[in-house]
Design a protein around this motif. Structure first.
Motif, PDB file in Angstrom:
ATOM      1  N   ALA A  45       6.523   5.393   2.717  1.00  0.00           N
ATOM      2  CA  ALA A  45       7.164   4.757   3.871  1.00  0.00           C
ATOM      3  C   ALA A  45       6.119   4.262   4.866  1.00  0.00           C
ATOM      4  CB  ALA A  45       8.123   5.740   4.542  1.00  0.00           C
ATOM      5  N   LEU A  46       5.072   5.057   5.098  1.00  0.00           N
ATOM      6  CA  LEU A  46       4.019   4.669   6.039  1.00  0.00           C
ATOM      7  C   LEU A  46       3.238   3.459   5.545  1.00  0.00           C
ATOM      8  CD1 LEU A  46       2.792   8.250   6.963  1.00  0.00           C
ATOM      9  CD2 LEU A  46       3.799   6.615   8.566  1.00  0.00           C
ATOM     10  N   THR A  47       2.887   3.435   4.261  1.00  0.00           N
ATOM     11  CA  THR A  47       2.134   2.288   3.733  1.00  0.00           C
ATOM     12  C   THR A  47       3.010   1.045   3.691  1.00  0.00           C
ATOM     13  OG1 THR A  47       2.641   2.990   1.470  1.00  0.00           O
ATOM     14  CG2 THR A  47       0.526   3.677   2.377  1.00  0.00           C
ATOM     15  N   ALA A  48       4.309   1.206   3.454  1.00  0.00           N
ATOM     16  CA  ALA A  48       5.216   0.055   3.467  1.00  0.00           C
ATOM     17  C   ALA A  48       5.279  -0.549   4.874  1.00  0.00           C
ATOM     18  CB  ALA A  48       6.603   0.476   3.006  1.00  0.00           C
ATOM     19  N   LYS A  49       5.306   0.321   5.899  1.00  0.00           N
ATOM     20  CA  LYS A  49       5.314  -0.162   7.276  1.00  0.00           C
ATOM     21  C   LYS A  49       4.004  -0.884   7.603  1.00  0.00           C
ATOM     22  CE  LYS A  49       6.661  -0.634  11.544  1.00  0.00           C
ATOM     23  NZ  LYS A  49       7.701  -1.639  11.886  1.00  0.00           N
ATOM     24  N   ALA A  50       2.885  -0.332   7.124  1.00  0.00           N
ATOM     25  CA  ALA A  50       1.591  -0.985   7.354  1.00  0.00           C
ATOM     26  C   ALA A  50       1.563  -2.359   6.690  1.00  0.00           C
ATOM     27  CB  ALA A  50       0.467  -0.105   6.807  1.00  0.00           C
ATOM     28  N   ALA A  51       2.087  -2.466   5.471  1.00  0.00           N
ATOM     29  CA  ALA A  51       2.129  -3.754   4.773  1.00  0.00           C
ATOM     30  C   ALA A  51       2.989  -4.758   5.533  1.00  0.00           C
ATOM     31  CB  ALA A  51       2.664  -3.559   3.356  1.00  0.00           C
ATOM     32  N   GLU A  52       4.091  -4.282   6.106  1.00  0.00           N
ATOM     33  CA  GLU A  52       4.970  -5.151   6.884  1.00  0.00           C
ATOM     34  C   GLU A  52       4.245  -5.699   8.117  1.00  0.00           C
ATOM     35  OE1 GLU A  52       8.872  -4.544   9.756  1.00  0.00           O
ATOM     36  OE2 GLU A  52       8.645  -3.248   8.004  1.00  0.00           O
ATOM     37  N   LEU A  53       3.494  -4.838   8.787  1.00  0.00           N
ATOM     38  CA  LEU A  53       2.749  -5.276   9.967  1.00  0.00           C
ATOM     39  C   LEU A  53       1.666  -6.290   9.601  1.00  0.00           C
ATOM     40  CD1 LEU A  53       2.334  -1.919  11.927  1.00  0.00           C
ATOM     41  CD2 LEU A  53       3.726  -3.887  12.580  1.00  0.00           C
ATOM     42  N   ILE A  54       0.974  -6.059   8.478  1.00  0.00           N
ATOM     43  CA  ILE A  54      -0.064  -6.986   8.025  1.00  0.00           C
ATOM     44  C   ILE A  54       0.529  -8.353   7.746  1.00  0.00           C
ATOM     45  CG2 ILE A  54      -1.454  -7.534   5.965  1.00  0.00           C
ATOM     46  CD1 ILE A  54      -2.998  -6.014   7.959  1.00  0.00           C
TER      47      ILE A  54
ATOM     48  N   LEU B  80      -7.183  -2.303   3.069  1.00  0.00           N
ATOM     49  CA  LEU B  80      -6.865  -0.884   3.240  1.00  0.00           C
ATOM     50  C   LEU B  80      -5.426  -0.597   2.814  1.00  0.00           C
ATOM     51  CD1 LEU B  80      -8.476   0.191   6.658  1.00  0.00           C
ATOM     52  CD2 LEU B  80      -9.244   0.756   4.349  1.00  0.00           C
ATOM     53  N   VAL B  81      -4.503  -1.492   3.184  1.00  0.00           N
ATOM     54  CA  VAL B  81      -3.111  -1.314   2.791  1.00  0.00           C
ATOM     55  C   VAL B  81      -2.976  -1.400   1.267  1.00  0.00           C
ATOM     56  CG1 VAL B  81      -0.797  -2.324   2.902  1.00  0.00           C
ATOM     57  CG2 VAL B  81      -2.166  -2.142   4.970  1.00  0.00           C
ATOM     58  N   GLN B  82      -3.626  -2.416   0.680  1.00  0.00           N
ATOM     59  CA  GLN B  82      -3.544  -2.576  -0.771  1.00  0.00           C
ATOM     60  C   GLN B  82      -4.133  -1.364  -1.500  1.00  0.00           C
ATOM     61  OE1 GLN B  82      -4.469  -6.649  -2.312  1.00  0.00           O
ATOM     62  NE2 GLN B  82      -4.886  -7.108  -0.157  1.00  0.00           N
ATOM     63  N   ALA B  83      -5.264  -0.865  -1.003  1.00  0.00           N
ATOM     64  CA  ALA B  83      -5.898   0.295  -1.630  1.00  0.00           C
ATOM     65  C   ALA B  83      -5.001   1.530  -1.512  1.00  0.00           C
ATOM     66  CB  ALA B  83      -7.259   0.563  -0.980  1.00  0.00           C
ATOM     67  N   ALA B  84      -4.408   1.746  -0.337  1.00  0.00           N
ATOM     68  CA  ALA B  84      -3.550   2.915  -0.135  1.00  0.00           C
ATOM     69  C   ALA B  84      -2.349   2.870  -1.068  1.00  0.00           C
ATOM     70  CB  ALA B  84      -3.087   2.979   1.326  1.00  0.00           C
ATOM     71  N   ARG B  85      -1.756   1.703  -1.225  1.00  0.00           N
ATOM     72  CA  ARG B  85      -0.584   1.584  -2.094  1.00  0.00           C
ATOM     73  C   ARG B  85      -0.969   1.760  -3.562  1.00  0.00           C
ATOM     74  NH1 ARG B  85       3.803  -2.637   0.100  1.00  0.00           N
ATOM     75  NH2 ARG B  85       5.142  -0.838  -0.307  1.00  0.00           N
ATOM     76  N   ALA B  86      -2.135   1.236  -3.942  1.00  0.00           N
ATOM     77  CA  ALA B  86      -2.588   1.399  -5.326  1.00  0.00           C
ATOM     78  C   ALA B  86      -2.888   2.857  -5.632  1.00  0.00           C
ATOM     79  CB  ALA B  86      -3.832   0.538  -5.575  1.00  0.00           C
ATOM     80  N   LEU B  87      -3.493   3.563  -4.679  1.00  0.00           N
ATOM     81  CA  LEU B  87      -3.790   4.985  -4.877  1.00  0.00           C
ATOM     82  C   LEU B  87      -2.507   5.804  -5.013  1.00  0.00           C
ATOM     83  CD1 LEU B  87      -6.795   5.581  -2.453  1.00  0.00           C
ATOM     84  CD2 LEU B  87      -6.748   6.120  -4.905  1.00  0.00           C
ATOM     85  N   LEU B  88      -1.493   5.459  -4.227  1.00  0.00           N
ATOM     86  CA  LEU B  88      -0.220   6.159  -4.324  1.00  0.00           C
ATOM     87  C   LEU B  88       0.424   5.947  -5.688  1.00  0.00           C
ATOM     88  CD1 LEU B  88       1.604   5.684  -0.893  1.00  0.00           C
ATOM     89  CD2 LEU B  88       1.051   7.842  -2.015  1.00  0.00           C
ATOM     90  N   ALA B  89       0.353   4.696  -6.176  1.00  0.00           N
ATOM     91  CA  ALA B  89       0.980   4.371  -7.447  1.00  0.00           C
ATOM     92  C   ALA B  89       0.256   5.027  -8.617  1.00  0.00           C
ATOM     93  CB  ALA B  89       1.013   2.851  -7.635  1.00  0.00           C
ATOM     94  N   GLU B  90      -1.071   5.173  -8.488  1.00  0.00           N
ATOM     95  CA  GLU B  90      -1.867   5.695  -9.597  1.00  0.00           C
ATOM     96  C   GLU B  90      -1.916   7.218  -9.642  1.00  0.00           C
ATOM     97  OE1 GLU B  90      -5.939   4.482 -11.893  1.00  0.00           O
ATOM     98  OE2 GLU B  90      -5.476   3.620  -9.945  1.00  0.00           O
ATOM     99  N   GLY B  91      -2.149   7.847  -8.520  1.00  0.00           N
ATOM    100  CA  GLY B  91      -2.242   9.303  -8.492  1.00  0.00           C
ATOM    101  C   GLY B  91      -3.571   9.799  -9.029  1.00  0.00           C
ATOM    102  N   VAL B  92      -3.928  11.010  -8.642  1.00  0.00           N
ATOM    103  CA  VAL B  92      -5.189  11.619  -9.080  1.00  0.00           C
ATOM    104  C   VAL B  92      -4.974  12.289 -10.441  1.00  0.00           C
ATOM    105  CG1 VAL B  92      -6.980  13.300  -8.528  1.00  0.00           C
ATOM    106  CG2 VAL B  92      -5.870  12.003  -6.683  1.00  0.00           C
TER     107      VAL B  92
END
Length: 248
Positions: free
Chosen positions: A28-37, A124-136
C-alpha cells in the motif's frame, strides 16, 4: 511543492522498508509513492515548459537527505543518476544519537537537478516494488541480499545510460556550438563543486556479501529511465566523491 512531494515519496518508501511493516502495508505504501511520482511527473512537465520561456538556467545546488535503510546503496544510485544527467554529487555522512545519516549534495543546472531528483525518486519506487514482488530467497540474510540487489540495480542503470550516450555519439557528433556549450556547463558545475568542497576525496569501493546482485541487475535493466530505454550489463564498484570528515 515538488521538493516536498519527493521528500514524502522517500518517507513512504522508508516506512515500506521497515522490518515491522507487513507485506500488505508495504504494498500500500509503495503504491501511494508510485501515485505521487506519476502526479509529480505531470506537474514537472508543466513547470519545465513554463521555464523554457523564462530566465536562463544557472548552476545550482541542492541537498538531498536520504531515508534509511540502505543509505549508502541509495546514495550510490543517486550518484549514478546525477552523473548520467550532467550533474555531480557529493556524499555527506554523519553519526548522531540516531545512528548514521547520509545526504547527497547535488550540483548542476537547475533543470538537470530537478530531473535527477525526479528520476531518483521514480527509481526508488520501482526498486521497492520489484523487491516486494521478488522477495528474499531462502537462506539469504535479508539486509545483505537487498543491499547487493540495490547495487546490481544501480549498475544496470549506469550501464544503460552509458549505452545510450554511446549510441548518441555514434549517431553523429554534436555541432561545434553545442559541444562548446556543454563543455562550458561542465566547467561551471565542476567549479561550483570545487568552491564548495576544496578538499574533496573519493570514497572507497565496498565489498558486499549478499547474493542479490544479479537479480537487482535484471530489475535495473527493466526499469523505466524515461528517455534512455536501453539495456546493457556491467559491474562498476560502489564508490563516488565524498567530503572529508567534518564536512557533513
Amino acid at each position: 511543492m515538488g521538493g516536498l512531494m519527493l521528500d514524502k515519496v522517500r518517507k513512504l518508501l522508508a516506512k515500506a522498508e521497515d522490518p515491522a511493516c507487513t507485506r500488505e502495508e508495504a504494498e500500500a505504501l509503495t503504491a501511494k509513492a508510485a501515485e505521487l511520482i506519476a502526479k509529480y511527473g505531470i506537474d514537472q512537465a508543466v513547470l519545465a515548459a513554463a521555464e523554457a520561456a523564462g530566465r536562463p538556467q544557472v548552476v545550482g545546488n541542492r541537498l538531498v537527505e536520504l531515508e534509511p535503510p540502505y543509505l549508502r546503496e541509495k546514495a550510490h544510485l543517486l550518484h549514478v543518476v546525477a552523473g548520467s544527467l550532467r550533474c555531480r554529487s557529493v556524499r555527506l555522512e554523519r553519526r548522531g544519537a540516531d545512528g548514521l545519516r547520509v545526504s547527497m549534495h547535488l550540483f548542476g543546472l537547475e533543470s538537470d537537478v530537478d530531473g535527477v531528483e525526479l528520476l531518483f525518486a521514480s527509481l526508488l519506487v520501482q526498486a521497492a516494488r520489484a523487491l516486494l514482488a521478488e522477495g528474499v530467497p531462502d537462506g539469504e540474510q535479508p539486509a545483505a541480499w537487498r543491499r547487493s540487489w540495490l547495487v546490481g540495480f544501480a549498475a544496470a542503470v549506469a550501464q544503460r545510460f552509458a549505452e545510450a550516450d554511446r549510441r548518441s555519439r555514434e549517431a553523429g557528433p554534436d555541432l561545434p556550438g553545442v559541444a562548446l556549450v556543454l563543455a562550458d556547463r561542465r566547467r561551471a558545475v565542476d567549479l561550483a563543486v570545487e568552491e564548495a568542497y576544496p578538499r574533496l576525496t573519493r570514497g572507497r569501493a565496498r565489498r558486499l556479501t549478499g547474493g542479490g546482485y544479479a537479480a537487482g541487475q535484471e530489475a535495473g535493466q527493466r526499469a523505466d529511465l524515461g528517455g534512455a530505454r536501453v539495456g546493457a550489463g556491467g559491474r562498476p564498484a560502489v564508490s563516488g566523491a565524498r567530503a572529508r570528515s567534518g564536512r557533513g
